[in-house]
Design a protein around this motif. Structure first.
Motif, PDB file in Angstrom:
ATOM      1  N   GLU A   1       0.904  -1.191  -0.012  1.00  0.00           N
ATOM      2  CA  GLU A   1      -0.109  -0.100   0.009  1.00  0.00           C
ATOM      3  C   GLU A   1       0.999   1.530   0.029  1.00  0.00           C
ATOM      4  OE1 GLU A   1      -3.419   0.480  -0.318  1.00  0.00           O
ATOM      5  OE2 GLU A   1      -3.444  -1.665  -0.661  1.00  0.00           O
ATOM      6  N   VAL A   2       1.831   1.189   0.728  1.00  0.00           N
ATOM      7  CA  VAL A   2       2.981   2.275   0.702  1.00  0.00           C
ATOM      8  C   VAL A   2       3.356   2.648  -0.617  1.00  0.00           C
ATOM      9  CG1 VAL A   2       4.920   3.372   1.933  1.00  0.00           C
ATOM     10  CG2 VAL A   2       3.028   2.408   3.311  1.00  0.00           C
ATOM     11  N   LYS A   3       3.921   1.563  -1.232  1.00  0.00           N
ATOM     12  CA  LYS A   3       4.447   1.742  -2.639  1.00  0.00           C
ATOM     13  C   LYS A   3       3.679   2.378  -3.305  1.00  0.00           C
ATOM     14  CE  LYS A   3       8.081   0.560  -3.914  1.00  0.00           C
ATOM     15  NZ  LYS A   3       9.176   1.706  -3.821  1.00  0.00           N
ATOM     16  N   LEU A   4       2.297   2.070  -3.333  1.00  0.00           N
ATOM     17  CA  LEU A   4       1.265   2.807  -4.116  1.00  0.00           C
ATOM     18  C   LEU A   4       1.010   4.287  -3.930  1.00  0.00           C
ATOM     19  CD1 LEU A   4      -1.564   0.020  -4.066  1.00  0.00           C
ATOM     20  CD2 LEU A   4       0.035   0.366  -6.097  1.00  0.00           C
ATOM     21  N   VAL A   5       1.033   4.531  -2.665  1.00  0.00           N
ATOM     22  CA  VAL A   5       1.216   5.930  -2.168  1.00  0.00           C
ATOM     23  C   VAL A   5       2.487   6.710  -2.895  1.00  0.00           C
ATOM     24  CG1 VAL A   5       1.205   7.711  -0.507  1.00  0.00           C
ATOM     25  CG2 VAL A   5      -0.322   5.420  -0.235  1.00  0.00           C
ATOM     26  N   GLU A   6       3.604   5.984  -2.835  1.00  0.00           N
ATOM     27  CA  GLU A   6       4.879   6.570  -3.342  1.00  0.00           C
ATOM     28  C   GLU A   6       4.771   7.031  -4.881  1.00  0.00           C
ATOM     29  OE1 GLU A   6       9.239   5.298  -2.116  1.00  0.00           O
ATOM     30  OE2 GLU A   6       8.284   3.995  -3.719  1.00  0.00           O
ATOM     31  N   ARG A   7       4.143   5.990  -5.490  1.00  0.00           N
ATOM     32  CA  ARG A   7       4.227   6.114  -6.939  1.00  0.00           C
ATOM     33  C   ARG A   7       3.051   7.294  -7.078  1.00  0.00           C
ATOM     34  NH1 ARG A   7       2.069   1.012  -9.500  1.00  0.00           N
ATOM     35  NH2 ARG A   7       3.899   0.492  -8.575  1.00  0.00           N
ATOM     36  N   PHE A   8       1.832   7.581  -6.326  1.00  0.00           N
ATOM     37  CA  PHE A   8       1.015   8.595  -6.582  1.00  0.00           C
ATOM     38  C   PHE A   8       1.696   9.915  -6.314  1.00  0.00           C
ATOM     39  CE2 PHE A   8      -2.358  11.342  -4.533  1.00  0.00           C
ATOM     40  CZ  PHE A   8      -2.934  11.509  -5.453  1.00  0.00           C
ATOM     41  N   LEU A   9       2.448   9.919  -5.195  1.00  0.00           N
ATOM     42  CA  LEU A   9       2.989  11.180  -4.773  1.00  0.00           C
ATOM     43  C   LEU A   9       4.175  11.629  -5.799  1.00  0.00           C
ATOM     44  CD1 LEU A   9       3.283  10.910  -0.841  1.00  0.00           C
ATOM     45  CD2 LEU A   9       1.343  11.632  -2.307  1.00  0.00           C
ATOM     46  N   GLY A  10       4.720  10.792  -6.555  1.00  0.00           N
ATOM     47  CA  GLY A  10       5.788  11.125  -7.424  1.00  0.00           C
ATOM     48  C   GLY A  10       7.076  11.253  -6.820  1.00  0.00           C
ATOM     49  N   VAL A  11       7.470  10.895  -5.564  1.00  0.00           N
ATOM     50  CA  VAL A  11       8.626  11.037  -4.917  1.00  0.00           C
ATOM     51  C   VAL A  11       9.425   9.898  -5.310  1.00  0.00           C
ATOM     52  CG1 VAL A  11       7.657  12.317  -2.984  1.00  0.00           C
ATOM     53  CG2 VAL A  11       7.628   9.823  -2.973  1.00  0.00           C
ATOM     54  N   SER A  12      10.775   9.957  -5.029  1.00  0.00           N
ATOM     55  CA  SER A  12      11.636   8.917  -5.289  1.00  0.00           C
ATOM     56  C   SER A  12      11.442   7.582  -4.964  1.00  0.00           C
ATOM     57  CB  SER A  12      13.232   9.155  -4.866  1.00  0.00           C
ATOM     58  OG  SER A  12      13.212   9.470  -3.479  1.00  0.00           O
ATOM     59  N   ASP A  13      11.944   6.502  -5.291  1.00  0.00           N
ATOM     60  CA  ASP A  13      11.785   5.132  -4.893  1.00  0.00           C
ATOM     61  C   ASP A  13      12.746   4.772  -3.799  1.00  0.00           C
ATOM     62  OD1 ASP A  13      11.203   2.509  -4.860  1.00  0.00           O
ATOM     63  OD2 ASP A  13      12.320   1.802  -6.588  1.00  0.00           O
ATOM     64  N   TYR A  14      11.881   4.727  -2.484  1.00  0.00           N
ATOM     65  CA  TYR A  14      12.630   4.642  -1.357  1.00  0.00           C
ATOM     66  C   TYR A  14      12.241   3.220  -0.581  1.00  0.00           C
ATOM     67  CZ  TYR A  14      14.055   5.597   3.585  1.00  0.00           C
ATOM     68  OH  TYR A  14      14.406   5.630   4.670  1.00  0.00           O
ATOM     69  N   TYR A  15      11.111   2.766  -0.426  1.00  0.00           N
ATOM     70  CA  TYR A  15      10.537   1.788   0.569  1.00  0.00           C
ATOM     71  C   TYR A  15      11.087   0.305   0.088  1.00  0.00           C
ATOM     72  CZ  TYR A  15       7.721   5.251   2.485  1.00  0.00           C
ATOM     73  OH  TYR A  15       7.399   6.597   3.118  1.00  0.00           O
ATOM     74  N   SER A  16      11.380  -0.546   0.886  1.00  0.00           N
ATOM     75  CA  SER A  16      11.551  -1.894   0.558  1.00  0.00           C
ATOM     76  C   SER A  16      10.833  -2.703   1.650  1.00  0.00           C
ATOM     77  CB  SER A  16      13.111  -2.078   0.518  1.00  0.00           C
ATOM     78  OG  SER A  16      13.630  -2.121   1.970  1.00  0.00           O
ATOM     79  N   PRO A  17      10.645  -3.964   1.465  1.00  0.00           N
ATOM     80  CA  PRO A  17       9.947  -4.810   2.430  1.00  0.00           C
ATOM     81  C   PRO A  17      10.661  -4.960   3.592  1.00  0.00           C
ATOM     82  CG  PRO A  17      10.138  -5.938   0.163  1.00  0.00           C
ATOM     83  CD  PRO A  17      11.117  -4.635   0.144  1.00  0.00           C
ATOM     84  N   ASP A  18      12.223  -4.763   3.643  1.00  0.00           N
ATOM     85  CA  ASP A  18      12.747  -4.545   4.957  1.00  0.00           C
ATOM     86  C   ASP A  18      12.432  -3.458   5.980  1.00  0.00           C
ATOM     87  OD1 ASP A  18      14.198  -6.765   4.120  1.00  0.00           O
ATOM     88  OD2 ASP A  18      15.906  -5.481   3.303  1.00  0.00           O
ATOM     89  N   ASN A  19      11.657  -2.484   5.451  1.00  0.00           N
ATOM     90  CA  ASN A  19      11.432  -1.478   6.124  1.00  0.00           C
ATOM     91  C   ASN A  19       9.918  -1.669   7.085  1.00  0.00           C
ATOM     92  OD1 ASN A  19      11.876   0.782   3.408  1.00  0.00           O
ATOM     93  ND2 ASN A  19      13.153   0.657   5.293  1.00  0.00           N
ATOM     94  N   PHE A  20       9.559  -3.068   7.027  1.00  0.00           N
ATOM     95  CA  PHE A  20       8.299  -3.201   7.776  1.00  0.00           C
ATOM     96  C   PHE A  20       8.378  -4.725   8.486  1.00  0.00           C
ATOM     97  CE2 PHE A  20       7.240  -0.791   4.166  1.00  0.00           C
ATOM     98  CZ  PHE A  20       6.636   0.306   4.658  1.00  0.00           C
ATOM     99  N   TYR A  21       8.197  -4.869   9.516  1.00  0.00           N
ATOM    100  CA  TYR A  21       8.394  -6.121  10.292  1.00  0.00           C
ATOM    101  C   TYR A  21       7.241  -6.244  11.280  1.00  0.00           C
ATOM    102  CZ  TYR A  21       9.792  -3.805  14.603  1.00  0.00           C
ATOM    103  OH  TYR A  21       9.980  -3.089  15.598  1.00  0.00           O
ATOM    104  N   PHE A  22       6.867  -7.647  11.301  1.00  0.00           N
ATOM    105  CA  PHE A  22       5.540  -7.831  12.251  1.00  0.00           C
ATOM    106  C   PHE A  22       5.867  -8.297  13.783  1.00  0.00           C
ATOM    107  CE2 PHE A  22       2.155 -10.446  14.126  1.00  0.00           C
ATOM    108  CZ  PHE A  22       1.139  -9.613  13.755  1.00  0.00           C
ATOM    109  N   ASN A  23       5.245  -7.175  14.705  1.00  0.00           N
ATOM    110  CA  ASN A  23       5.558  -7.139  16.076  1.00  0.00           C
ATOM    111  C   ASN A  23       4.816  -8.366  16.749  1.00  0.00           C
ATOM    112  OD1 ASN A  23       5.700  -6.843  18.783  1.00  0.00           O
ATOM    113  ND2 ASN A  23       6.903  -5.021  18.360  1.00  0.00           N
ATOM    114  N   GLU A  24       5.244  -9.522  17.120  1.00  0.00           N
ATOM    115  CA  GLU A  24       4.097 -10.443  17.828  1.00  0.00           C
ATOM    116  C   GLU A  24       3.552  -9.967  18.961  1.00  0.00           C
ATOM    117  OE1 GLU A  24       3.401 -13.177  16.326  1.00  0.00           O
ATOM    118  OE2 GLU A  24       4.763 -13.583  14.591  1.00  0.00           O
ATOM    119  N   THR A  25       4.208  -9.237  19.503  1.00  0.00           N
ATOM    120  CA  THR A  25       3.667  -8.672  20.877  1.00  0.00           C
ATOM    121  C   THR A  25       2.567  -7.709  20.875  1.00  0.00           C
ATOM    122  OG1 THR A  25       6.031  -9.108  21.950  1.00  0.00           O
ATOM    123  CG2 THR A  25       4.434  -7.449  23.215  1.00  0.00           C
ATOM    124  N   LYS A  26       2.704  -6.716  19.635  1.00  0.00           N
ATOM    125  CA  LYS A  26       1.577  -5.707  19.508  1.00  0.00           C
ATOM    126  C   LYS A  26       0.849  -6.320  18.608  1.00  0.00           C
ATOM    127  CE  LYS A  26       4.830  -1.859  20.385  1.00  0.00           C
ATOM    128  NZ  LYS A  26       4.049  -1.127  21.515  1.00  0.00           N
TER     129      LYS A  26
END
Length: 395
Positions: free
Chosen positions: A311-336
């Motif tokens: 979803e964030v990559k789609l927003v990034e494309r809509f905004l026209g900003v540089s390609d920045y995000y990767s899957p490594d930027n997100f991780y699932f927190n089991e506790t939360k």
């Protein structure tokens, strides 16, 4: 005769003392500037070109937050804004605006002499574009996240704030929906924006904008070509989440449970505010009256929870900003129980009250089915408006 000789000696002594004093003053006049030049040439506070270039990549300090863009029109609608402080030349000279940085190639003594003695440090540096300090300025937003409340606007803006090309205010501004704020005018609104570099875009987020009747026209009056981000969730889940936020905030005042508030004489109470907010098509129709559909990007809030990267990559494309995000930027927190953010050596999660379904009230399945049935026709209109279908019936 003796008296005349004595008076002559006294005159000669006075002349001699005056001459000595004049020599001392002349010597000090010459010595002090050279001593100053030598001191400046060997201390860390001298100006060098590499340090000035360094400004472009460093945030300004707190004492510079009054600076606003010189590009904003200044007339009777836009009063004069505060400019840079008058002691900017000395700040540049002493390095108080340079935030550190190693030197390589200092100014020559003659240049330092011109900067110090002639007092034209700021003009001389600013006159050369190659060495001009980066102008971080306050800019009106090019993008507004208008809502929807309790659909993940906070999570989305946190994810977007990681991007180096995006800046946003720390708080919700409520400029367009609060008459008291709107009456303060564009200069006040501009002053709420963060300082940003030339390549960065400013995003403002106030979820209350979506349901405000006055907001669409006011936003268009400011910028008819602005980009608008709308994030939605399954309407029934959104109503429950909205109710819970109010219940947790006003425990003592909340005397009715969820079913009593959402139902009225066996029918869904469409005048109950959380229900009104979830009728997305009514509010979006108001916005489409002032803006083209191409100016909107709809974020699936349910997908943002389960697969934030996509979803964030789609927003990034809509905004026209540089390609920045990767899957490594997100991780699932089991506790939360939800995804958190990670970049470089830092990480960030939302508050303790986010993502916990255990805090939801006990809502019966028949009541959920009744709410889903109620929102069904409105959802169809919303699908046509956005030309996109969501899997809300099976949620």
């Amino acid at each position: 005769m003796l008296i005349k000789e004595t008076m002559t000696c006294r005159k000669l002594k006075r002349v001699g003392l005056r001459g000595i004093n004049n020599l001392v003053l002349l010597f000090m006049t010459i010595l002090i500037p050279f001593a100053l030049l030598i001191a400046l040439s060997v201390t860390k506070t001298s100006v060098d070109f590499d340090e000035i270039r360094q400004v472009r990549r460093q945030p300004l300090k707190a004492d510079e937050t009054n600076y606003v863009s010189p590009n904003i029109r200044q007339d009777k609608y836009f009063p004069a804004f505060p400019s840079e402080k008058s002691n900017g030349s000395m700040q540049l000279l002493t390095g108080t605006r340079l935030n550190g940085g190693r030197s390589s190639g200092r100014l020559k003594l003659k240049q330092i002499y011109n900067l110090v003695v002639k007092g034209n440090a700021y003009q001389q540096v600013k006159g050369n574009r190659e060495y001009e300090p980066a102008q971080r300025e306050r800019k009106l937003p090019k993008v507004i996240i208008i809502g929807v409340r309790k659909c993940g606007t906070r999570a989305l803006i946190n994810m977007l704030s990681m991007h180096p090309d995006i800046v946003q205010p720390l708080n919700e501004i409520h400029y367009f929906d609060f008459d008291s704020n709107y009456a303060k005018g564009i200069p006040w609104y501009l002053n709420q924006m963060p300082l940003s570099s030339k390549h960065q875009i400013t995003i403002e987020k106030t979820p209350a904008y979506f349901t405000s009747k006055k907001t669409p026209e006011r936003v268009r009056h400011m910028n008819a070509s602005i980009k608008i981000v709308l994030i939605v969730r399954q309407p029934t889940i959104r109503v429950i989440s909205d109710y819970m936020q109010g219940a947790l905030k006003h425990k003592e005042k909340q005397k009715k449970d969820f079913s009593e508030l959402v139902m009225d004489n066996g029918e869904v109470d469409k005048f109950y505010r959380p229900v009104q907010t979830s009728i997305y098509c009514v509010h979006l129709d108001r916005w489409l009256h002032y803006f083209n559909r191409s100016q909107f990007h709809i974020v699936d809030g349910d997908a943002l929870i389960n697969n934030p990267y996509k979803e964030v990559k789609l927003v990034e494309r809509f905004l026209g900003v540089s390609d920045y995000y990767s899957p490594d930027n997100f991780y699932f927190n089991e506790t939360k129980g939800y995804f958190c953010l990670r970049w470089e050596n830092s990480s960030r999660c939302l508050g303790e009250n986010k993502g916990r379904r255990s805090i939801y009230p006990n809502v019966s399945e028949p009541l959920i089915a009744r709410l889903n049935e109620f929102f069904g026709p409105y959802n169809e209109i919303f699908y046509n408006q956005t030309r996109r279908r969501f899997k809300w019936e099976t949620s």
